[in-house]
Design a protein around this motif. Structure first.
Motif, PDB file in Angstrom:
ATOM      1  N   ARG A 126       0.782  -1.590   0.128  1.00 38.66           N
ATOM      2  CA  ARG A 126      -0.105  -0.050  -0.224  1.00 38.66           C
ATOM      3  C   ARG A 126       1.203   1.806   0.112  1.00 38.66           C
ATOM      4  N   ARG A 127      -0.172   2.148  -0.209  1.00 34.98           N
ATOM      5  CA  ARG A 127       1.140   3.453  -0.405  1.00 34.98           C
ATOM      6  C   ARG A 127       1.937   4.025   1.020  1.00 34.98           C
ATOM      7  N   GLY A 128       3.021   4.413   1.527  1.00 31.95           N
ATOM      8  CA  GLY A 128       3.970   4.552   2.128  1.00 31.95           C
ATOM      9  C   GLY A 128       3.037   5.875   3.168  1.00 31.95           C
ATOM     10  N   GLY A 129       3.304   5.669   4.191  1.00 31.03           N
ATOM     11  CA  GLY A 129       2.928   6.480   4.856  1.00 31.03           C
ATOM     12  C   GLY A 129       0.976   6.558   5.200  1.00 31.03           C
ATOM     13  N   PHE A 130       1.148   5.342   5.608  1.00 30.59           N
ATOM     14  CA  PHE A 130      -0.944   5.442   6.209  1.00 30.59           C
ATOM     15  C   PHE A 130      -0.862   5.223   7.393  1.00 30.59           C
ATOM     16  N   LYS A 131      -1.227   5.267   7.467  1.00 26.97           N
ATOM     17  CA  LYS A 131      -2.415   5.006   9.369  1.00 26.97           C
ATOM     18  C   LYS A 131      -1.526   3.348   9.892  1.00 26.97           C
ATOM     19  N   LYS A 176     -10.587   8.240  23.117  1.00 27.16           N
ATOM     20  CA  LYS A 176      -9.894   7.267  22.142  1.00 27.16           C
ATOM     21  C   LYS A 176      -8.542   7.906  22.424  1.00 27.16           C
ATOM     22  N   GLY A 187       7.802   6.170   8.604  1.00 28.23           N
ATOM     23  CA  GLY A 187       6.608   7.193   8.414  1.00 28.23           C
ATOM     24  C   GLY A 187       5.585   7.719   9.013  1.00 28.23           C
ATOM     25  N   GLY A 188       5.041   6.328   9.189  1.00 27.52           N
ATOM     26  CA  GLY A 188       3.888   6.397   8.844  1.00 27.52           C
ATOM     27  C   GLY A 188       2.874   6.791  10.118  1.00 27.52           C
ATOM     28  N   ILE A 189       1.207   7.219  10.194  1.00 29.98           N
ATOM     29  CA  ILE A 189       1.409   7.644  11.923  1.00 29.98           C
ATOM     30  C   ILE A 189       0.448   6.753  12.746  1.00 29.98           C
ATOM     31  N   ASP A 192      -5.245   4.599  17.095  1.00 28.26           N
ATOM     32  CA  ASP A 192      -5.231   4.723  18.006  1.00 28.26           C
ATOM     33  C   ASP A 192      -5.455   3.834  18.793  1.00 28.26           C
ATOM     34  N   TYR A 194      -8.283   3.050  21.026  1.00 32.56           N
ATOM     35  CA  TYR A 194     -10.262   2.717  21.789  1.00 32.56           C
ATOM     36  C   TYR A 194     -10.222   1.979  22.630  1.00 32.56           C
TER      37      TYR A 194
ATOM     38  N   TYR B  12       3.502  13.613   1.145  1.00 35.56           N
ATOM     39  CA  TYR B  12       3.882  12.362   2.861  1.00 35.56           C
ATOM     40  C   TYR B  12       3.147  11.092   2.405  1.00 35.56           C
ATOM     41  N   TYR B  13       1.633  11.171   2.001  1.00 37.95           N
ATOM     42  CA  TYR B  13       0.687  10.301   1.857  1.00 37.95           C
ATOM     43  C   TYR B  13       1.169   9.231   0.800  1.00 37.95           C
ATOM     44  N   ASN B  14       2.226   9.944  -0.216  1.00 39.63           N
ATOM     45  CA  ASN B  14       1.945   9.274  -1.078  1.00 39.63           C
ATOM     46  C   ASN B  14       0.589   9.367  -2.749  1.00 39.63           C
ATOM     47  N   GLU B  49      -8.055  10.145   5.264  1.00 39.76           N
ATOM     48  CA  GLU B  49      -7.621   8.213   5.571  1.00 39.76           C
ATOM     49  C   GLU B  49      -9.006   7.957   5.809  1.00 39.76           C
ATOM     50  N   MET B  52      -9.269   7.921   1.247  1.00 42.15           N
ATOM     51  CA  MET B  52      -7.822   6.993   1.225  1.00 42.15           C
ATOM     52  C   MET B  52      -8.149   5.339   1.404  1.00 42.15           C
ATOM     53  N   ARG B  53      -8.186   4.431   1.961  1.00 41.90           N
ATOM     54  CA  ARG B  53      -8.674   3.392   2.032  1.00 41.90           C
ATOM     55  C   ARG B  53      -9.713   3.056   2.074  1.00 41.90           C
TER      56      ARG B  53
END
Lengths: 299, 93
Positions: A126-131, A176, A187-189, A192, A194, B12-14, B49, B52-53
């Protein structure tokens, strides 16, 4: 550990083409994706299962091995070794590429781990940086535990998390905690966490939001003549109540500020409502009966 | 109001900036112009986000994202109402 029929999970037959697998996966993923199934643990479980099935069947090599061993998954040791070798070979090829595996190893079944090993990496990049994924946890507290803000330590995925639980949190309320979900590299996030609160009420008080309700017995003499009554509040303090003469049953009095603390409003409290149930005496002596008879004749 | 430049966000998210523009075109988010540069609100990041998913993982198109967003908001408010009602039932039990 049971054999998992990935074909059955995706609702396809063993001769399904790659296109058919993808189509079946997408259809089920749309149905069970956590983003469209809010707080639905069953859907989350199902989503993990179909992802696992897709991981295996959409990869021609994994599918071949799965088909070959199938129910005899216990003999998949040779395959695991081959997979390890392949992983080492692929390392240089993958170098520098940002990949994100949205699932933890514990998201896969024991069957999957036995067959494909713990070092398995998802094929899809998947695209980099995803949460990272969000985690869900439940915390059970007694009603008396939330009379004041307290620090608690929770263990989630073998990690201790310290948090302050504000006084007056509601039953079934979800809070949360940022960044305490799935950790993401490159570098992703982070996801969280819950936490859903299950507030167990083991007191005689009934709670409605910030207010508390309690029913207390009142003897007939005090109800008729009036007097003082000592009641205990939820924080175990004694309060002296003045009972008015001729108080009727089900009379309710409000004690301002003696209820639950108001969530995130320090120093503010709901009210306590006290309802009286008049208790008539039993096992009367002959003298008492005589006096009550005399009284009844006066009315 | 705290915002982030669309350019920075997309890097950042490409993802292509057209993704953000498409979200804006179906009114799922608002693009704000600050000194000739396009920005999105920090508060909208979680929403972006999620979109995006849904878009990249499940091939959901932008019109359907709008429908999903509407329905999930409805589910969320119904879940909140359900919690309140369950607590009310506990009160009378």
């Amino acid at each position: 550990m049971e054999y998992v029929d990935y074909y059955k999970l995706l609702g396809i037959n063993k001769s399904a083409s790659e296109k058919e697998i993808k189509k079946a996966y997408r259809k089920l993923a749309r149905k069970y994706h956590p983003d469209v199934n809010l707080n639905n643990k069953e859907a989350e479980k199902k989503f993990k299962q179909i992802n696992e099935a897709n991981e295996v069947l959409s990869n021609p090599e994994n599918r071949k091995k799965y088909d070959a061993y199938g129910e005899n998954w216990q003999h998949a040791e040779e395959f695991k070794k081959a997979k390890e070798q392949q992983k080492q070979q692929n390392y240089s090829y993958k170098g520098g590429q940002q990949t994100h595996n949205p699932f933890n190893e514990e998201d896969f079944s024991d069957f999957f781990s036995a067959m494909f090993g713990d070092g398995f990496q998802q094929k899809n990049t998947r695209r980099g940086g995803f949460k990272g994924r969000d985690y869900n946890a439940q915390l059970q507290l007694n009603l008396t535990d939330i009379l004041a803000s307290k620090k608690h330590t929770l263990t989630v995925n073998n990690k201790n998390i310290r948090l302050t639980i504000p006084a007056g949190i509601e039953n079934r309320q979800v809070i949360k905690i940022k960044n305490q979900g799935e950790k993401v590299a490159n570098g992703g996030i982070n996801g969280d966490l819950y936490i859903e609160f299950n507030i167990v009420n083991n007191t005689p008080f009934r709670r409605d939001k910030n207010n508390l309700y309690v029913t207390v017995d009142l003897d007939v003499y005090k109800a008729i003549l009036g007097g003082d009554l000592i009641i205990t509040t939820i924080d175990n303090k004694k309060l002296k109540l003045q009972i008015k003469p001729e108080t009727q049953t089900d009379t309710q009095v409000k004690l301002k500020g003696k209820g639950m603390p108001i969530y995130k409003k320090e120093g503010q409290f709901g009210d306590l409502f006290v309802k009286f149930k008049i208790k008539t005496p039993t096992n009367l002596t002959s003298k008492e009966k005589e006096l009550f008879t005399q009284l009844s004749k006066l009315r | 109001m705290t915002t982030i430049a669309v350019k920075q966000f997309c890097k950042y998210y490409n993802i292509p900036s057209s993704f953000i523009e498409s979200l804006s075109s179906v009114e799922l988010i608002e693009i704000i112009e600050i000194k000739n540069s396009k920005h999105v609100r920090i508060n909208d990041i979680q929403q972006i986000e999620k979109m995006m998913r849904l878009h990249y993982d499940l091939n959901v198109n932008f019109e359907a994202l709008d429908v999903i967003n509407h329905l999930t908001s409805q589910i969320h408010s119904l879940q909140q109402e359900l919690i309140e009602l369950k607590n009310k039932i506990d009160f009378y039990q």
